[in-house]
Design a protein around this motif. Structure first.
Motif, short mmCIF file in Angstrom:
data_model
loop_
_atom_site.label_atom_id
_atom_site.label_comp_id
_atom_site.label_asym_id
_atom_site.label_seq_id
_atom_site.Cartn_x
_atom_site.Cartn_y
_atom_site.Cartn_z
N TRP A 55 64.40 -18.89 40.09
CA TRP A 55 65.11 -20.24 39.62
C TRP A 55 63.31 -20.80 40.44
O TRP A 55 63.04 -21.70 39.64
CB TRP A 55 66.24 -21.37 39.87
CG TRP A 55 67.04 -20.97 39.52
CD1 TRP A 55 68.22 -19.60 40.37
CD2 TRP A 55 67.76 -20.64 38.30
NE1 TRP A 55 69.18 -19.61 39.11
CE2 TRP A 55 69.13 -20.58 38.39
CE3 TRP A 55 67.19 -21.67 37.44
CZ2 TRP A 55 69.59 -20.15 37.23
CZ3 TRP A 55 67.93 -21.39 36.21
CH2 TRP A 55 69.78 -21.06 35.74
N LEU A 56 63.30 -20.49 41.81
CA LEU A 56 61.58 -21.24 42.03
C LEU A 56 60.40 -20.68 41.29
O LEU A 56 60.30 -21.51 40.17
CB LEU A 56 61.63 -20.40 42.74
CG LEU A 56 60.10 -21.33 44.24
CD1 LEU A 56 60.55 -22.57 43.73
CD2 LEU A 56 60.67 -20.56 45.71
N ASP A 57 60.58 -18.79 40.33
CA ASP A 57 59.50 -18.55 39.27
C ASP A 57 60.19 -19.90 38.81
O ASP A 57 58.52 -20.37 37.96
CB ASP A 57 60.13 -17.21 39.06
CG ASP A 57 59.83 -15.96 40.21
OD1 ASP A 57 59.49 -16.34 40.91
OD2 ASP A 57 60.68 -15.48 40.18
N LEU A 58 61.17 -19.41 37.22
CA LEU A 58 60.73 -20.79 36.05
C LEU A 58 61.16 -21.85 37.02
O LEU A 58 59.46 -22.16 35.78
CB LEU A 58 62.88 -20.70 36.10
CG LEU A 58 62.57 -19.50 35.93
CD1 LEU A 58 64.41 -19.18 35.40
CD2 LEU A 58 62.72 -19.24 34.78
N ALA A 59 60.29 -22.35 38.18
CA ALA A 59 60.00 -23.94 37.88
C ALA A 59 58.53 -23.86 38.00
O ALA A 59 57.59 -24.72 37.21
CB ALA A 59 60.66 -24.50 39.61
N PHE A 60 57.49 -22.87 38.83
CA PHE A 60 56.47 -22.78 38.76
C PHE A 60 55.54 -22.42 37.41
O PHE A 60 55.01 -23.43 36.93
CB PHE A 60 55.50 -21.34 39.27
CG PHE A 60 55.92 -22.40 40.78
CD1 PHE A 60 55.43 -23.07 41.96
CD2 PHE A 60 56.40 -21.65 42.16
CE1 PHE A 60 55.02 -23.64 43.29
CE2 PHE A 60 57.21 -21.57 43.12
CZ PHE A 60 55.75 -22.96 44.34
N ILE A 61 56.33 -21.92 36.60
CA ILE A 61 56.44 -21.18 35.45
C ILE A 61 56.48 -22.57 34.30
O ILE A 61 55.32 -22.99 33.40
CB ILE A 61 57.29 -20.35 35.08
CG1 ILE A 61 56.51 -18.98 35.49
CG2 ILE A 61 57.17 -20.14 33.26
CD1 ILE A 61 57.81 -17.77 34.82
N ASP A 62 56.91 -23.36 35.01
CA ASP A 62 57.61 -25.14 33.52
C ASP A 62 56.51 -25.91 33.73
O ASP A 62 55.83 -25.84 32.95
CB ASP A 62 58.81 -25.31 34.16
CG ASP A 62 58.96 -26.39 32.93
OD1 ASP A 62 59.40 -26.36 32.03
OD2 ASP A 62 59.44 -28.17 33.97
N GLY A 63 56.00 -25.77 35.61
CA GLY A 63 54.88 -26.44 35.19
C GLY A 63 53.58 -26.18 35.18
O GLY A 63 53.13 -26.95 34.47
N CYS A 64 53.32 -24.70 34.56
CA CYS A 64 52.10 -24.75 34.31
C CYS A 64 51.79 -24.76 32.74
O CYS A 64 51.32 -25.05 32.18
CB CYS A 64 51.76 -22.93 34.53
SG CYS A 64 50.15 -22.23 33.28
N ARG A 65 53.39 -24.26 32.22
CA ARG A 65 53.60 -24.16 30.31
C ARG A 65 52.74 -25.99 30.02
O ARG A 65 51.90 -26.23 29.45
CB ARG A 65 55.07 -24.45 30.57
CG ARG A 65 55.75 -24.02 28.59
CD ARG A 65 57.17 -24.06 28.69
NE ARG A 65 57.32 -23.88 28.07
CZ ARG A 65 58.86 -24.07 27.11
NH1 ARG A 65 59.65 -23.51 28.32
NH2 ARG A 65 59.03 -24.29 26.47
N LYS A 66 53.78 -26.87 31.30
CA LYS A 66 53.50 -28.92 30.61
C LYS A 66 52.58 -28.21 31.02
O LYS A 66 51.99 -29.74 30.37
CB LYS A 66 54.51 -29.23 31.46
CG LYS A 66 56.12 -29.06 31.31
CD LYS A 66 56.23 -30.08 32.09
CE LYS A 66 58.37 -29.65 31.71
NZ LYS A 66 59.38 -30.42 32.36
N ALA A 67 51.39 -28.07 31.82
CA ALA A 67 50.26 -28.67 32.08
C ALA A 67 49.46 -27.98 30.97
O ALA A 67 48.29 -29.18 30.34
CB ALA A 67 49.79 -27.99 33.43
N PHE A 68 49.63 -27.15 30.89
CA PHE A 68 48.96 -26.25 29.00
C PHE A 68 49.57 -26.86 28.01
O PHE A 68 48.55 -27.11 27.02
CB PHE A 68 49.14 -24.86 29.14
CG PHE A 68 47.85 -23.09 29.47
CD1 PHE A 68 47.63 -24.34 31.17
CD2 PHE A 68 48.54 -22.31 29.70
CE1 PHE A 68 47.16 -24.18 32.24
CE2 PHE A 68 47.43 -21.68 30.63
CZ PHE A 68 46.58 -21.97 31.80
N GLY A 69 50.83 -27.53 27.68
CA GLY A 69 50.84 -28.35 26.68
C GLY A 69 50.27 -29.60 26.87
O GLY A 69 49.47 -29.90 25.39
#
Length: 249
Positions: A55-69
């Motif tokens: 879940w921590l990995d997914l949280a970091f991934i989500d933050g990067c995904r939103k920033a790129f978005g």
């Protein structure tokens, strides 16, 4: 640092995508993968590494995904659990309609601003290079996959400042030379070397998908960097017969 003039953060036009992006080869491959919590990774029958993100990995991934978005002006419709595939889809959107220099500058917009006094208070040191190498596996395996610290010869001394990435997750999932170079390698090298005052050379291997990150070693001029002369992956939907990859221009 003349070769890095393209990374001076010029204004970047934001593009709004109203139509869904076409399904590319990496998306088709990605839909065969499963994402869940548990052990870190396994090898799929198709040869594509499957990651079971915490879940921590997914949280970091989500933050990067939103920033790129926010930079791309578009967001993938994939679920939170499929966040990494969504992040790579958004990365493709960010690249669309931009030159290599514009892609690199757009990514740098997402890096934190470093005050001028930082390099004076924290000048380069061998100890700092080794510390950065030790930190990288702890905080960035969600992005690049398993990695380890190793010794490296820099000049006349040996430091434990090299990070060996076994098989870069970002490169494998995207299958794109240009994405590796423009959205990861060049911006990261520039940020550490020019903004933080910590020389960093990243050397991706497009054959086995590994990568070397050497803290304390200055990168070569972009015009002489072998990574910027590499061709497309054979599976890339926009692959060309010529080298380098057209996305590196």
């Amino acid at each position: 640092m003349a070769e890095l003039r393209c990374l001076t953060r010029p204004p970047v036009a934001y593009v709004s995508f109203r139509m869904p992006l076409p399904v590319t080869d990496f998306q088709q491959r990605g839909r065969r993968a499963t994402v869940s919590c548990g052990s870190k990774l396994s090898e799929s029958k198709k040869g594509l590494t499957e990651y079971r993100d915490s879940w921590l990995d997914l949280a970091f991934i989500d933050g990067c995904r939103k920033a790129f978005g926010r930079i791309a002006g578009w967001q993938s419709s994939r679920s939170w659990e499929e966040g990494y595939l969504g992040m790579v889809e958004v990365s493709h959107a960010l690249m669309r309609g931009r030159t290599a220099a514009e892609q690199q500058a757009a990514v740098l917009q997402g890096f934190p601003r470093v005050p001028d006094w930082f390099r004076k208070v924290f000048p380069y040191s061998d100890w700092g290079a080794e510390l950065n190498a030790r930190i990288t596996p702890l905080f960035f395996e969600w992005l690049v996959g398993p990695c380890q610290v190793a010794e490296v010869q820099i000049g006349d001394q040996v430091l434990r400042s090299e990070v060996q990435i076994e098989k870069c997750r970002y490169l494998e999932t995207s299958g794109c030379t240009g994405m590796c170079v423009n959205l990861c390698k060049v911006p990261t090298q520039y940020f550490f070397t020019s903004e933080l005052g910590m020389p960093l050379y990243m050397e991706p291997n497009f054959e086995d998908l590994s990568c070397r990150m050497v803290f304390g070693q200055s990168p070569p001029p972009l015009s002489e960097d072998p990574a910027l002369q590499h061709g497309c992956f054979s599976s890339c939907p926009s692959s060309a017969e010529t080298s380098p990859c057209p996305k590196l221009r």
